[in-house]
Write a protein that holds these residues in place. Structure first.
Motif, PDB file in Angstrom:
ATOM      1  N   ARG A  90      12.201 -20.164 -61.032  1.00 41.94           N
ATOM      2  CA  ARG A  90      12.208 -19.054 -60.282  1.00 41.94           C
ATOM      3  C   ARG A  90      12.548 -19.579 -58.956  1.00 41.94           C
ATOM      4  O   ARG A  90      12.097 -20.572 -58.794  1.00 41.94           O
ATOM      5  N   ASN A  91      13.352 -18.609 -58.384  1.00 45.08           N
ATOM      6  CA  ASN A  91      13.728 -19.117 -56.958  1.00 45.08           C
ATOM      7  C   ASN A  91      12.538 -18.486 -56.034  1.00 45.08           C
ATOM      8  O   ASN A  91      12.615 -17.153 -55.753  1.00 45.08           O
ATOM      9  N   THR A  92      11.839 -19.197 -55.293  1.00 45.10           N
ATOM     10  CA  THR A  92      10.643 -18.920 -54.763  1.00 45.10           C
ATOM     11  C   THR A  92      10.424 -19.232 -53.221  1.00 45.10           C
ATOM     12  O   THR A  92      11.022 -20.288 -52.772  1.00 45.10           O
ATOM     13  N   LEU A  93      10.013 -18.186 -52.454  1.00 39.63           N
ATOM     14  CA  LEU A  93       9.788 -18.572 -51.042  1.00 39.63           C
ATOM     15  C   LEU A  93       8.119 -18.897 -51.008  1.00 39.63           C
ATOM     16  O   LEU A  93       7.357 -17.940 -51.527  1.00 39.63           O
ATOM     17  N   LEU A  94       7.673 -20.129 -50.233  1.00 47.12           N
ATOM     18  CA  LEU A  94       6.487 -20.602 -50.341  1.00 47.12           C
ATOM     19  C   LEU A  94       6.239 -20.199 -48.890  1.00 47.12           C
ATOM     20  O   LEU A  94       6.986 -20.618 -47.868  1.00 47.12           O
ATOM     21  N   VAL A 121      17.747 -18.757 -63.897  1.00 49.16           N
ATOM     22  CA  VAL A 121      16.791 -18.395 -62.850  1.00 49.16           C
ATOM     23  C   VAL A 121      16.134 -17.188 -63.450  1.00 49.16           C
ATOM     24  O   VAL A 121      16.826 -16.133 -63.938  1.00 49.16           O
ATOM     25  N   ASP A 122      14.953 -16.976 -63.364  1.00 51.84           N
ATOM     26  CA  ASP A 122      14.176 -15.920 -63.829  1.00 51.84           C
ATOM     27  C   ASP A 122      13.732 -14.971 -62.548  1.00 51.84           C
ATOM     28  O   ASP A 122      13.561 -15.606 -61.505  1.00 51.84           O
ATOM     29  N   ALA A 123      14.161 -13.732 -62.491  1.00 50.66           N
ATOM     30  CA  ALA A 123      13.924 -12.618 -61.606  1.00 50.66           C
ATOM     31  C   ALA A 123      12.407 -12.574 -61.322  1.00 50.66           C
ATOM     32  O   ALA A 123      11.512 -12.301 -62.247  1.00 50.66           O
ATOM     33  N   GLY A 124      12.176 -12.414 -59.979  1.00 51.61           N
ATOM     34  CA  GLY A 124      10.857 -11.864 -59.872  1.00 51.61           C
ATOM     35  C   GLY A 124      10.805 -10.146 -59.901  1.00 51.61           C
ATOM     36  O   GLY A 124      11.845  -9.476 -59.962  1.00 51.61           O
ATOM     37  N   THR A 125       9.795  -9.735 -59.734  1.00 53.38           N
ATOM     38  CA  THR A 125       9.362  -8.435 -60.074  1.00 53.38           C
ATOM     39  C   THR A 125       8.773  -7.560 -58.889  1.00 53.38           C
ATOM     40  O   THR A 125       8.926  -6.308 -58.721  1.00 53.38           O
ATOM     41  N   SER A 126       8.261  -8.280 -57.976  1.00 50.90           N
ATOM     42  CA  SER A 126       7.545  -7.305 -56.953  1.00 50.90           C
ATOM     43  C   SER A 126       7.709  -7.850 -55.309  1.00 50.90           C
ATOM     44  O   SER A 126       7.901  -9.132 -55.178  1.00 50.90           O
ATOM     45  N   PRO A 127       8.081  -6.917 -54.470  1.00 54.83           N
ATOM     46  CA  PRO A 127       8.033  -7.325 -53.144  1.00 54.83           C
ATOM     47  C   PRO A 127       6.512  -8.039 -52.588  1.00 54.83           C
ATOM     48  O   PRO A 127       5.791  -7.568 -53.139  1.00 54.83           O
ATOM     49  N   VAL A 128       6.676  -8.646 -51.577  1.00 56.53           N
ATOM     50  CA  VAL A 128       5.632  -9.412 -50.795  1.00 56.53           C
ATOM     51  C   VAL A 128       5.454  -9.275 -49.592  1.00 56.53           C
ATOM     52  O   VAL A 128       6.791  -9.431 -48.831  1.00 56.53           O
ATOM     53  N   THR A 129       4.660  -9.015 -48.895  1.00 53.21           N
ATOM     54  CA  THR A 129       4.476  -8.942 -47.239  1.00 53.21           C
ATOM     55  C   THR A 129       3.148  -9.826 -46.940  1.00 53.21           C
ATOM     56  O   THR A 129       2.540 -10.164 -47.847  1.00 53.21           O
ATOM     57  N   PHE A 130       3.243 -10.430 -45.770  1.00 55.17           N
ATOM     58  CA  PHE A 130       2.297 -11.083 -45.380  1.00 55.17           C
ATOM     59  C   PHE A 130       1.826 -10.898 -43.724  1.00 55.17           C
ATOM     60  O   PHE A 130       2.775 -10.279 -43.220  1.00 55.17           O
ATOM     61  N   GLU A 131       0.884 -11.609 -43.129  1.00 53.74           N
ATOM     62  CA  GLU A 131       0.871 -11.161 -41.882  1.00 53.74           C
ATOM     63  C   GLU A 131       0.453 -12.342 -40.994  1.00 53.74           C
ATOM     64  O   GLU A 131      -0.304 -13.287 -41.612  1.00 53.74           O
ATOM     65  N   VAL A 132       1.093 -12.330 -39.908  1.00 56.22           N
ATOM     66  CA  VAL A 132       0.735 -13.549 -38.954  1.00 56.22           C
ATOM     67  C   VAL A 132       0.523 -12.774 -37.925  1.00 56.22           C
ATOM     68  O   VAL A 132       1.256 -12.169 -37.170  1.00 56.22           O
TER      69      VAL A 132
END
Length: 264
Positions: A90-94, A121-132
């Protein structure tokens, strides 16, 4: 908020790439940044084997990035590879930092221009948000930038900023497309877009890795109305920029494309 874009050029050596992350994150912190964004494939550059170095989010490479973020008290976004199914990755952003630990798997796979990312590569399925510190940020990776719906989905989830981490492939018209797409996604979603790509290996005298998408540089930070606030060249560079997330509310009052949108 003050954020940093770290346009680095990674190679095959995971430890050397970690040192680049430490070096640029240290520079970002010294400049007062709360967040530093690294490109896709920060763990290992494309053009090298990936399945043999992919590791879980609790593995040693991710743990080392967490240590850097913790030691510097800064939030880090960096591209890595995690295990997928059937020998794929998986092509991942940490994303890791004070009070933050999340990740995003690239949804849209680059099966284009004669390349088939879905083979490995396996595709992801969900958008992701985070807060700073009160600012909501959405995530995207490289080819995702061609798909406006992801950016508007992040905006509807509260994002005032969208980050795009890339290792953009070279080719005729590709730099122009990158610039156009990054600016268009800012206007589509009325968010700031922070687009961090791998630098161009040729700019430091490194030979091309065949047809692998190893980066062209041209990282940028774009306003919600599509104006470049910073624009980098081909070489490795760290740039720090201040953005005011409250501008997003003002822009959406003038240009309510999210409110006016209709489904068909």
């Amino acid at each position: 908020m003050r954020l940093a874009v770290a346009q680095i050029i990674t190679g095959a050596d995971l430890a050397a790439n970690l040192e680049l992350i430490r070096e640029y994150a240290t520079g970002a912190k010294a400049a007062g940044a709360e967040l530093v964004v690294f490109p896709e494939a920060a763990m290992r550059a494309f053009g090298n084997s990936l399945a043999d170095i992919a590791e879980p989010l609790d593995g040693p490479w991710a743990a080392a990035v967490r240590d850097i973020a913790r030691d510097l008290e800064i939030t880090v976004v960096a591209g890595m590879f995690t295990p997928g199914d059937d020998g794929r990755v998986r092509n991942t952003l940490l994303v890791t930092g004070p009070g933050i630990d999340t990740s995003y798997d690239k949804i849209h796979l680059f099966d284009a221009f004669g390349f088939a990312e879905s083979d490995s590569v396996d595709a992801g399925t969900s958008p992701v948000t985070f807060e700073v510190n009160g600012t909501v940020i959405g995530l995207a990776t490289c080819y995702d930038v061609r798909f406006p719906a992801l950016f508007t989905a992040n905006a509807r989830a509260g994002a005032q900023v969208n980050i795009v981490c890339a290792s953009w492939g070279a080719g005729e018209g590709k730099a122009e497309q990158w610039d156009l797409l990054v600016r268009a996604r800012a206007v589509d979603s009325t968010t700031f877009v922070v687009a961090c790509g791998q630098g161009d290996p040729a700019s430091i005298g490194r030979p091309a890795a065949g047809a692998a998408p190893t980066g062209i540089g041209h990282s940028a930070v774009v306003s919600p109305l599509g104006s470049p606030l910073v624009a980098l060249g081909r070489e490795p560079e760290l740039v720090v920029v201040d953005i005011d997330p409250s501008v997003v509310t003002e822009v959406r009052g003038k240009l309510p494309v999210l409110a006016n949108a209709r489904s068909f």
